[in-house]
Design an enzyme around this catalytic site. Structure first.
Site, mmCIF file in Angstrom:
data_model
loop_
_atom_site.group_PDB
_atom_site.id
_atom_site.type_symbol
_atom_site.label_atom_id
_atom_site.label_comp_id
_atom_site.label_asym_id
_atom_site.label_seq_id
_atom_site.Cartn_x
_atom_site.Cartn_y
_atom_site.Cartn_z
ATOM 1 N N LYS A 57 62.265 7.575 -20.829
ATOM 2 C CA LYS A 57 61.581 7.962 -19.582
ATOM 3 C C LYS A 57 60.730 6.796 -19.073
ATOM 4 O O LYS A 57 60.424 5.861 -19.837
ATOM 5 C CB LYS A 57 60.693 9.179 -19.854
ATOM 6 C CG LYS A 57 59.613 8.927 -20.908
ATOM 7 C CD LYS A 57 58.932 10.205 -21.355
ATOM 8 C CE LYS A 57 57.870 9.903 -22.407
ATOM 9 N NZ LYS A 57 57.293 11.135 -22.971
ATOM 10 N N ARG A 186 50.887 22.584 -23.078
ATOM 11 C CA ARG A 186 51.391 21.843 -21.913
ATOM 12 C C ARG A 186 52.610 22.633 -21.453
ATOM 13 O O ARG A 186 52.472 23.776 -21.057
ATOM 14 C CB ARG A 186 51.696 20.385 -22.309
ATOM 15 C CG ARG A 186 51.961 19.466 -21.139
ATOM 16 C CD ARG A 186 52.086 17.998 -21.573
ATOM 17 N NE ARG A 186 53.282 17.731 -22.367
ATOM 18 C CZ ARG A 186 53.678 16.510 -22.753
ATOM 19 N NH1 ARG A 186 52.977 15.445 -22.424
ATOM 20 N NH2 ARG A 186 54.771 16.349 -23.480
ATOM 21 N N TYR A 320 35.712 -11.888 -8.118
ATOM 22 C CA TYR A 320 34.954 -10.956 -7.283
ATOM 23 C C TYR A 320 33.696 -10.467 -7.992
ATOM 24 O O TYR A 320 33.746 -10.067 -9.157
ATOM 25 C CB TYR A 320 35.809 -9.733 -6.939
ATOM 26 C CG TYR A 320 36.944 -10.027 -5.987
ATOM 27 C CD1 TYR A 320 36.699 -10.477 -4.699
ATOM 28 C CD2 TYR A 320 38.262 -9.838 -6.391
ATOM 29 C CE1 TYR A 320 37.753 -10.730 -3.820
ATOM 30 C CE2 TYR A 320 39.314 -10.080 -5.525
ATOM 31 C CZ TYR A 320 39.056 -10.532 -4.235
ATOM 32 O OH TYR A 320 40.097 -10.780 -3.380
ATOM 33 N N MET A 368 44.037 -8.343 -7.712
ATOM 34 C CA MET A 368 45.321 -7.670 -7.502
ATOM 35 C C MET A 368 46.495 -8.509 -8.023
ATOM 36 O O MET A 368 47.441 -7.975 -8.596
ATOM 37 C CB MET A 368 45.527 -7.359 -6.018
ATOM 38 C CG MET A 368 46.771 -6.515 -5.758
ATOM 39 S SD MET A 368 47.063 -6.179 -4.019
ATOM 40 C CE MET A 368 45.701 -5.097 -3.621
#
Ligand SMILES: *Cc1c(COP(=O)(O)O)cnc(C)c1O
Length: 453
Positions: A57, A186, A320, A368
């Site tokens: 998956k 679940r 940043y 990013m």
């Protein structure tokens, strides 16, 4: 079927199988070692001693669906497992196109005369009418021979309706795996709901629309060896077996264990184990036993060439927000990978990185597209200049098979307060996957037969 990974056709580069050097070092990439995956498969299959499903998956936990699936089938997987129907349909199309299902007609096929079994465990919410409509995803799944998991009456009714509509064409019942909740809370039928679900499944089986081929569940705390949790799961599983037997069902296959259950709870192996994280060379819980202790080899190496190396003076702030300041005159390296690629922003000021023989780390915030790493002092304590320890073009490795300097994904998980599963799986489509290993070139040639999107 649309391609889920646009990069797929471009990501398998020519591999020099004899030297193991795959490609020009021009771009960031995740190098996936298919031999490591095959090795891990053999190790885990030997521990399990029962048939096994390769869980592929989420693009094979970020490693690439088709190359991993084909590698696992070659290594002896008799099942493939995915979460979503879109993944299952895509996988079936890839395998069929690669000739995996038709060994007689394809020299590169796996040694099996059957289409590999696929199980998909997340079902869409569809009314029976929607499920029976031409082109419904459930009808497509049945036509593709995908086994489906059933936790609720609504899911059963939708699948039965799709099977009735589809059987005019195919005439085969839908193969379903009844999922019971044994303590994870679940998916799965709660014990109180199971008798009615089993009775409805029996009615659908008698009608010829479904075949209940398996009973299954999932462990929630298999890595907590002393918790007693898995024993409780097992006893609830046995109770569920009695319930479905009382309804007249006789599912031939029972499966419960994923990697941790397989490794640490022999009783839970039952008839089939569903192996995910271990195939990729990572431990379900490195605090219990790490990759090396389990004889597993991490298969993914995330790396990129440094695009710039420069000197900054003591006191200068980096990235940043200026959350890191150079304690002395410093050499910095720029790595062209960021959170847009799946590098967690939580690795700001700490994510470990190897460059050559040097262990470095991210300084300042993860951006990013880029991170800055600290390559060390640019002067001696006396003020004499020091050469940079690395140059643009040198390869920075964020994680891989760990050694004295290369960090493990486990270490990244620790720095980012997450688990190794997330570190590898969240790696984005923007990072090309490149395949290494004995069969990498051959497997890459198989994908030439991939159907057009
Ligand atoms: C993801 C998953 C697995 C594989 O788990 P690992 O811990 O990665 O081995 C098995 N079964 C189910 C239902 C899953 O969702």
């Amino acid at each position: 079927m649309t391609r889920r990974r646009a990069a797929w056709s471009g990501t398998i580069s020519p591999v020099n199988a004899s030297t193991g050097t795959p490609l020009p070092a021009t771009t960031s990439r995740a190098v996936i070692d298919l031999d490591a995956i095959a090795h891990n498969a053999h190790v885990l299959a030997a521990v399990g001693g029962v048939p096994w499903m390769a869980v592929v998956k989420a693009d094979a936990y970020g490693h690439g669906l088709a190359p991993v699936a084909i590698t696992c089938l070659r290594a002896g997987a008799t099942w493939l497992g995915v979460a979503q129907l879109a993944e299952a349909l895509h996988l079936r199309a890839l395998l069929d196109a690669a000739g995996v299902a038709r060994p007689a007609h394809h020299p590169d096929s796996v040694p099996t005369s059957e289409r590999p079994r696929l199980l998909c465990w997340l079902m869409p919410v569809l009314t029976p009418e929607q499920a029976a409509a031409p082109g419904s995803v459930l009808r497509a799944a049945l036509a593709a021979g995908i086994d489906l998991s059933v936790s609720t009456r609504a899911q059963l009714d939708a699948i039965a309706a799709a099977a009735r509509a589809e059987s005019a064409a195919a005439g085969v019942p839908a193969r379903i795996h009844l999922k019971v909740d044994t303590g994870m809370s679940r998916g799965g039928a709660a014990a109180a709901d199971l008798p009615a679900l089993a009775a409805a499944a029996k009615a659908a089986e008698d009608e010829g629309t479904v075949a209940v081929v398996a009973l299954w569940s999932h462990l929630s705390r298999a890595e907590e060896l002393g918790s007693g949790s898995t024993a409780k799961h097992l006893s609830r599983f046995l109770e569920a077996e009695r319930t479905v037997a009382e309804a007249g069902l006789n599912p031939r296959l029972r499966h419960l264990a994923a990697t941790a259950g397989l490794l640490w709870h022999p009783d839970a192996r039952l008839d089939l184990v569903r192996i995910g994280i271990g195939l990729y060379g990572l431990s379900p819980d490195p605090a219990v036993a790490n990759s090396a202790a389990l004889d597993l080899v991490p298969a993914m190496r995330l790396e990129a060439p440094l695009t710039q190396v420069k000197r900054i003076p003591a006191g200068q702030a980096v990235s940043y927000g200026g959350t890191w300041r150079a304690p002395t005159d410093r050499w910095l390296g720029l790595v062209p990978l960021g959170y847009g690629d799946g590098v967690p922003r939580a690795a700001s000021n700490g994510g470990p990185v190897a460059v050559g023989g040097i262990r470095s780390a991210i300084v300042g915030r993860v951006c990013m597209d880029q991170v800055v790493i600290d390559l060390g002092p640019a002067t001696t304590p006396e003020g004499a200049p020091l050469d940079p320890p690395a140059a643009a073009g040198d390869v920075a490795v964020l994680w891989g098979a760990p050694d004295a300097v290369i960090p493990a994904a486990d270490e990244w998980a620790q720095v980012c307060s997450t688990i190794n599963y997330e570190i590898v799986t969240r790696l984005g489509e923007r990072v090309p996957r490149v395949y290494l290993g004995r069969d990498a070139a051959r497997i890459s040639s198989l994908h030439d037969q991939e159907p057009r999107a």
